[in-house]
Every structure is written in C-alpha cells, then in structure tokens.
Scaffold this motif. Structure first.
Motif, PDB file in Angstrom:
ATOM      1  N   THR A 167       0.837  -1.194   0.000  1.00  0.00           N
ATOM      2  CA  THR A 167       0.000   0.000   0.000  1.00  0.00           C
ATOM      3  C   THR A 167       0.878   1.252   0.000  1.00  0.00           C
ATOM      4  OG1 THR A 167      -1.794  -1.113   1.191  1.00  0.00           O
ATOM      5  CG2 THR A 167      -1.744   1.296   1.314  1.00  0.00           C
ATOM      6  N   ARG A 168       0.512   2.229  -0.822  1.00  0.00           N
ATOM      7  CA  ARG A 168       1.160   3.527  -0.798  1.00  0.00           C
ATOM      8  C   ARG A 168       0.192   4.546  -0.207  1.00  0.00           C
ATOM      9  NH1 ARG A 168       5.996   3.812  -3.119  1.00  0.00           N
ATOM     10  NH2 ARG A 168       5.844   6.035  -3.499  1.00  0.00           N
ATOM     11  N   PHE A 169       0.678   5.760   0.066  1.00  0.00           N
ATOM     12  CA  PHE A 169      -0.086   6.663   0.920  1.00  0.00           C
ATOM     13  C   PHE A 169      -0.373   8.023   0.290  1.00  0.00           C
ATOM     14  CE2 PHE A 169       2.310   3.774   3.655  1.00  0.00           C
ATOM     15  CZ  PHE A 169       1.278   3.227   4.400  1.00  0.00           C
ATOM     16  N   GLU A 170      -1.535   8.525   0.641  1.00  0.00           N
ATOM     17  CA  GLU A 170      -1.894   9.921   0.449  1.00  0.00           C
ATOM     18  C   GLU A 170      -1.508  10.613   1.757  1.00  0.00           C
ATOM     19  OE1 GLU A 170      -6.011  12.605  -0.058  1.00  0.00           O
ATOM     20  OE2 GLU A 170      -6.073  10.579   0.769  1.00  0.00           O
ATOM     21  N   PHE A 171      -0.368  11.298   1.768  1.00  0.00           N
ATOM     22  CA  PHE A 171       0.127  11.915   2.994  1.00  0.00           C
ATOM     23  C   PHE A 171      -0.619  13.230   3.226  1.00  0.00           C
ATOM     24  CE2 PHE A 171       3.824   9.361   1.554  1.00  0.00           C
ATOM     25  CZ  PHE A 171       3.959   8.553   2.673  1.00  0.00           C
ATOM     26  N   GLU A 172      -1.565  13.197   4.166  1.00  0.00           N
ATOM     27  CA  GLU A 172      -2.380  14.379   4.445  1.00  0.00           C
ATOM     28  C   GLU A 172      -1.620  15.307   5.389  1.00  0.00           C
ATOM     29  OE1 GLU A 172      -6.868  12.739   3.604  1.00  0.00           O
ATOM     30  OE2 GLU A 172      -6.264  12.991   5.684  1.00  0.00           O
ATOM     31  N   CYS A 173      -1.285  16.475   4.880  1.00  0.00           N
ATOM     32  CA  CYS A 173      -0.475  17.443   5.613  1.00  0.00           C
ATOM     33  C   CYS A 173      -1.295  18.698   5.855  1.00  0.00           C
ATOM     34  CB  CYS A 173       0.799  17.768   4.840  1.00  0.00           C
ATOM     35  SG  CYS A 173       1.898  16.347   4.629  1.00  0.00           S
ATOM     36  N   TYR A 174      -1.642  18.939   7.113  1.00  0.00           N
ATOM     37  CA  TYR A 174      -2.498  20.055   7.490  1.00  0.00           C
ATOM     38  C   TYR A 174      -1.705  21.267   7.966  1.00  0.00           C
ATOM     39  CZ  TYR A 174      -6.448  16.846   7.203  1.00  0.00           C
ATOM     40  OH  TYR A 174      -7.403  15.961   6.756  1.00  0.00           O
ATOM     41  N   ASP A 175      -0.393  21.162   7.939  1.00  0.00           N
ATOM     42  CA  ASP A 175       0.446  22.284   8.329  1.00  0.00           C
ATOM     43  C   ASP A 175       1.865  22.017   7.853  1.00  0.00           C
ATOM     44  OD1 ASP A 175       1.131  24.734   9.473  1.00  0.00           O
ATOM     45  OD2 ASP A 175       0.002  24.329  11.303  1.00  0.00           O
ATOM     46  N   VAL A 176       2.702  23.053   7.908  1.00  0.00           N
ATOM     47  CA  VAL A 176       4.087  22.913   7.459  1.00  0.00           C
ATOM     48  C   VAL A 176       4.818  21.846   8.270  1.00  0.00           C
ATOM     49  CG1 VAL A 176       6.276  24.127   7.147  1.00  0.00           C
ATOM     50  CG2 VAL A 176       4.127  25.306   6.678  1.00  0.00           C
ATOM     51  N   SER A 177       4.529  21.780   9.561  1.00  0.00           N
ATOM     52  CA  SER A 177       5.202  20.796  10.418  1.00  0.00           C
ATOM     53  C   SER A 177       4.966  19.377   9.939  1.00  0.00           C
ATOM     54  CB  SER A 177       4.728  20.949  11.864  1.00  0.00           C
ATOM     55  OG  SER A 177       3.335  20.691  11.971  1.00  0.00           O
ATOM     56  N   LEU A 179       4.888  18.346   6.911  1.00  0.00           N
ATOM     57  CA  LEU A 179       5.870  18.052   5.871  1.00  0.00           C
ATOM     58  C   LEU A 179       7.194  17.632   6.494  1.00  0.00           C
ATOM     59  CD1 LEU A 179       5.145  21.022   3.428  1.00  0.00           C
ATOM     60  CD2 LEU A 179       4.511  18.614   3.098  1.00  0.00           C
ATOM     61  N   TYR A 180       7.576  18.298   7.576  1.00  0.00           N
ATOM     62  CA  TYR A 180       8.810  17.914   8.268  1.00  0.00           C
ATOM     63  C   TYR A 180       8.669  16.547   8.925  1.00  0.00           C
ATOM     64  CZ  TYR A 180      10.950  22.451   7.452  1.00  0.00           C
ATOM     65  OH  TYR A 180      11.506  23.546   6.848  1.00  0.00           O
ATOM     66  N   ASN A 181       7.466  16.228   9.406  1.00  0.00           N
ATOM     67  CA  ASN A 181       7.236  14.882   9.947  1.00  0.00           C
ATOM     68  C   ASN A 181       7.437  13.832   8.863  1.00  0.00           C
ATOM     69  OD1 ASN A 181       6.585  16.096  12.363  1.00  0.00           O
ATOM     70  ND2 ASN A 181       4.374  15.731  12.194  1.00  0.00           N
ATOM     71  N   LEU A 182       6.910  14.109   7.668  1.00  0.00           N
ATOM     72  CA  LEU A 182       7.100  13.188   6.558  1.00  0.00           C
ATOM     73  C   LEU A 182       8.590  13.057   6.226  1.00  0.00           C
ATOM     74  CD1 LEU A 182       6.161  11.376   4.254  1.00  0.00           C
ATOM     75  CD2 LEU A 182       5.649  13.446   2.927  1.00  0.00           C
ATOM     76  N   ALA A 183       9.300  14.176   6.216  1.00  0.00           N
ATOM     77  CA  ALA A 183      10.739  14.135   5.927  1.00  0.00           C
ATOM     78  C   ALA A 183      11.480  13.263   6.938  1.00  0.00           C
ATOM     79  CB  ALA A 183      11.312  15.553   5.922  1.00  0.00           C
ATOM     80  N   HIS A 184      11.044  13.288   8.194  1.00  0.00           N
ATOM     81  CA  HIS A 184      11.647  12.434   9.222  1.00  0.00           C
ATOM     82  C   HIS A 184      11.527  10.970   8.834  1.00  0.00           C
ATOM     83  CE1 HIS A 184      12.340  10.473  13.089  1.00  0.00           C
ATOM     84  NE2 HIS A 184      11.133   9.939  12.998  1.00  0.00           N
ATOM     85  N   PHE A 185      10.349  10.556   8.376  1.00  0.00           N
ATOM     86  CA  PHE A 185      10.153   9.156   8.025  1.00  0.00           C
ATOM     87  C   PHE A 185      10.880   8.789   6.730  1.00  0.00           C
ATOM     88  CE2 PHE A 185       6.523   9.806  10.911  1.00  0.00           C
ATOM     89  CZ  PHE A 185       6.768   8.753  11.781  1.00  0.00           C
ATOM     90  N   VAL A 186      11.024   9.756   5.843  1.00  0.00           N
ATOM     91  CA  VAL A 186      11.826   9.520   4.643  1.00  0.00           C
ATOM     92  C   VAL A 186      13.277   9.254   5.036  1.00  0.00           C
ATOM     93  CG1 VAL A 186      12.698  10.541   2.505  1.00  0.00           C
ATOM     94  CG2 VAL A 186      10.302  10.871   3.157  1.00  0.00           C
ATOM     95  N   GLU A 187      13.789  10.063   5.968  1.00  0.00           N
ATOM     96  CA  GLU A 187      15.170   9.883   6.445  1.00  0.00           C
ATOM     97  C   GLU A 187      15.349   8.529   7.129  1.00  0.00           C
ATOM     98  OE1 GLU A 187      15.812  13.219   8.965  1.00  0.00           O
ATOM     99  OE2 GLU A 187      15.906  14.654   7.299  1.00  0.00           O
ATOM    100  N   GLN A 188      14.276   8.039   7.756  1.00  0.00           N
ATOM    101  CA  GLN A 188      14.333   6.732   8.408  1.00  0.00           C
ATOM    102  C   GLN A 188      14.218   5.575   7.415  1.00  0.00           C
ATOM    103  OE1 GLN A 188      14.694   6.310  11.943  1.00  0.00           O
ATOM    104  NE2 GLN A 188      15.210   8.478  11.714  1.00  0.00           N
ATOM    105  N   VAL A 216       3.928  28.512   0.446  1.00  0.00           N
ATOM    106  CA  VAL A 216       4.802  28.087   1.539  1.00  0.00           C
ATOM    107  C   VAL A 216       4.892  26.568   1.584  1.00  0.00           C
ATOM    108  CG1 VAL A 216       5.092  28.029   4.046  1.00  0.00           C
ATOM    109  CG2 VAL A 216       4.390  30.147   2.916  1.00  0.00           C
ATOM    110  N   MET A 217       3.756  25.899   1.487  1.00  0.00           N
ATOM    111  CA  MET A 217       3.752  24.429   1.531  1.00  0.00           C
ATOM    112  C   MET A 217       4.473  23.839   0.328  1.00  0.00           C
ATOM    113  SD  MET A 217       2.109  23.252   4.312  1.00  0.00           S
ATOM    114  CE  MET A 217       1.197  21.725   4.024  1.00  0.00           C
ATOM    115  N   ARG A 218       4.239  24.414  -0.830  1.00  0.00           N
ATOM    116  CA  ARG A 218       4.879  23.914  -2.050  1.00  0.00           C
ATOM    117  C   ARG A 218       6.399  24.099  -1.978  1.00  0.00           C
ATOM    118  NH1 ARG A 218       4.857  20.428  -6.333  1.00  0.00           N
ATOM    119  NH2 ARG A 218       4.309  21.368  -8.317  1.00  0.00           N
ATOM    120  N   ALA A 219       6.832  25.285  -1.573  1.00  0.00           N
ATOM    121  CA  ALA A 219       8.271  25.557  -1.495  1.00  0.00           C
ATOM    122  C   ALA A 219       8.945  24.687  -0.444  1.00  0.00           C
ATOM    123  CB  ALA A 219       8.508  27.035  -1.194  1.00  0.00           C
ATOM    124  N   THR A 220       8.250  24.455   0.668  1.00  0.00           N
ATOM    125  CA  THR A 220       8.820  23.609   1.721  1.00  0.00           C
ATOM    126  C   THR A 220       8.962  22.170   1.239  1.00  0.00           C
ATOM    127  OG1 THR A 220       7.844  25.023   3.432  1.00  0.00           O
ATOM    128  CG2 THR A 220       8.547  22.825   4.098  1.00  0.00           C
TER     129      THR A 220
END
Length: 312
Positions: A167-177, A179-188, A216-220
């Motif tokens: 299964t792949r995911f629709e990562f629902e991001c309700y704030d800039v933070s 996106l950083y949470n997603l980046a954490h899991f990418v790094e892992q 802001v969200m797109r650039a981040t």
C-alpha cells in the motif's frame, strides 16, 4: 518529468467523518449511497476515490469492515478508479479501529495523517437549528475539546504494517510541520518516492486557506523532497475548495474535491453529489488547457501496485 506526470489527478473524497448529515441532505451515508456517488464520481473523471464508512442507520462514522464491504467491492467492480481507504477514520476512533478494514483490503492507497492536531468544525454547531440525528450535536460540539491523535508511533505503525502489503499513501499534511514529519520518516527509510502529498487548507486547527500558504507548503516540500520526488495535491475546506484546488493545478499540482471537504458547489448552494463537484473542477481545468489523468495514468505517476492486487 514524464508526459503522464504533467496530467492532473482528480481525487474525490466521498463522505469523510467530519461533516454530519444535518449539514447536507446530499451527504451519502448508507452503503448504497456511498457506492453510487463514488461510481458516479469516477465516471465524471475522478481517478482516485477516497473512502470512509458510515453507520447506515444514523450516518455516524464507523470503522466496521462489514460496512465497508457493502460498497467497496461494488466500486471496484464498476470502475477502474484507485480505491483509497482512510486510516484517519474519525477523531473518536482508536488506531486499531482505523486500521481494521485497511488490514483486510490491502488497498493500493490509504490516507495517512502526518501529525496530531486540533481538528474541528465546532463553530458550525451554532448555525444548525434542526439536527437530523441525536448523536450529531454532541459530536460536532465535542470537537472543541478533542485532539486528532497521530503520534510518531501511530504513523510508523501504519507505514510499516500497510507498507509491507504494498500500500502507498496519500500523505495528508495540514500544516508545514507535517511536511517535516514526513521528511523524518523519509530519512528513516520507511517510505520511498514518489510521495503523494495532500496539502489541506482551511481546517480549524491546521494551516489557513490563504493562497500565500500554498506557496509556503509547495516551497517547503520542494526543499525537503525535491520536486521530482513527489506529487503535490491540494484540498480546500468548505467555501475555499474550488478556488484553492484551481490554484493548485496552476502551480503544477493535483486536486481533491468531494463532500468530505465541502458540502457546497457554489456560494450558498449545496452540492447535490460528489460527481457534481468533480464535473465542475474538471470543466475548470479543461478550460485552462489541463489534461486529466486516467486511473491508469494516476497509478503510473504514483507507483501503485494495481487494483488487481487488492482483496475486496
């Protein structure tokens, strides 16, 4: 990017768990209503159908696999749309409840909320004078004192368990933070590109619906992931839906509509179906010379395993 990656994916979120039946007579609540509206939305041009379930008696959100099974197999037989099952459920559900049906279905795609947050529409309660069902008023007002729990541990469990099924995911991001949470899991190393990022604007408790916030969200996301590694999509809550998703397409992204996100089709006018919203945004996009992705093209863009790999 490939030729297909330039096409716009339309997602349709059919019913959700936030809006209550008293907010719109057109909100699908029974399995038959959800099935019919989902199929019609797919026929109108939605490549991805995002699904929640509701108790057929009174419309309250339910995680019961038996209810999902009353409409998901029929949608899978009637369309080739990508079936995307919520792991968010509702703010009242436990993680085990939210995962009950995805564990069985092993879908191509699931939504995945990327952080704990205040998530509320409680101000709406003051505008409703005639409640259709007894549970609704307490449910809406209770959002003022409810946290939508999506801890790092919760997110990791979903990624590991469902990811192992392909299964792949629709990562629902309700704030800039988020996106950083997603980046954490990418790094892992827990998720791999291409990522499908669903940026949500206008929910009380999340980032506002100001157009500047989309930039802001797109650039981040560009900075964290590299534009070549993700597909950007946008949902706008309530009256912000069509204007924001149109802007998303102009910025090179994809769009999500549906009665989960807004019960309106125009100012003060209730949408009579999910397909009505899909047809309207498709018309707008085609008038702007955008090509609409088919389900097959969406699967190629997002690296999905294929509808023949699910077990409805």
């Amino acid at each position: 990017m490939s030729k297909t990656s330039k096409k716009v994916i339309i997602s349709c979120a059919v019913t959700g768990a936030t809006h209550v039946p008293s907010m719109s007579a057109y909100l699908p609540i029974t399995p038959a209503q959800i099935r019919d509206q989902a199929i019609e939305a797919a026929e109108a041009g939605a490549a991805i159908i995002h699904l929640h379930a509701r108790d057929p008696v009174d419309g309250r959100p339910t995680p019961d696999p038996a209810v999902f099974r009353q409409f998901v197999p029929d949608i899978a037989k009637a369309t080739d749309a990508v079936i995307n099952i919520t792991t968010g459920g509702s703010t009242r559900m436990t993680l085990a409840e939210r995962l009950a049906y995805p564990r069985l279905l092993q879908p191509e795609m699931c939504s995945l909320n990327m952080g704990s947050m205040n998530f509320s529409i409680h101000p709406v309660a003051a505008k409703i004078t005639d409640w259709r069902y007894g549970w609704e008023k307490d449910y809406v007002e209770g959002m003022e004192d409810t946290i939508f729990k999506n801890t790092f541990s919760d997110i990791k469990q979903i990624m590991l368990e469902l990811g192992a099924q392909g299964t792949r995911f629709e990562f629902e991001c309700y704030d800039v933070s988020h996106l950083y949470n997603l980046a954490h899991f990418v790094e892992q190393g827990l998720v791999k590109a291409p990522f499908f990022i669903q940026a949500a604007f206008g929910i009380l408790g999340g980032i506002g619906a100001d157009p500047e916030n989309m930039s802001v969200m797109r650039a981040t996301a560009d900075r964290l992931f590299g534009r070549e590694n993700y597909h950007f999509s946008v949902l706008g809550a309530g009256r912000h839906q069509l204007s924001l998703v149109t802007m998303a397409a102009i910025l090179g992204g994809n769009v999500r509509v549906g009665l989960e996100d807004s019960v309106y089709i125009a100012k003060g006018v209730k949408a009579e179906s999910n397909a009505q919203q899909v047809r309207k945004i498709r018309h707008i996009l085609e008038e702007l010379s955008f090509d609409i992705a088919t389900p097959a093209e969406a699967r190629e863009m997002l690296g999905l395993k294929g509808g023949d790999k699910i077990s409805p």
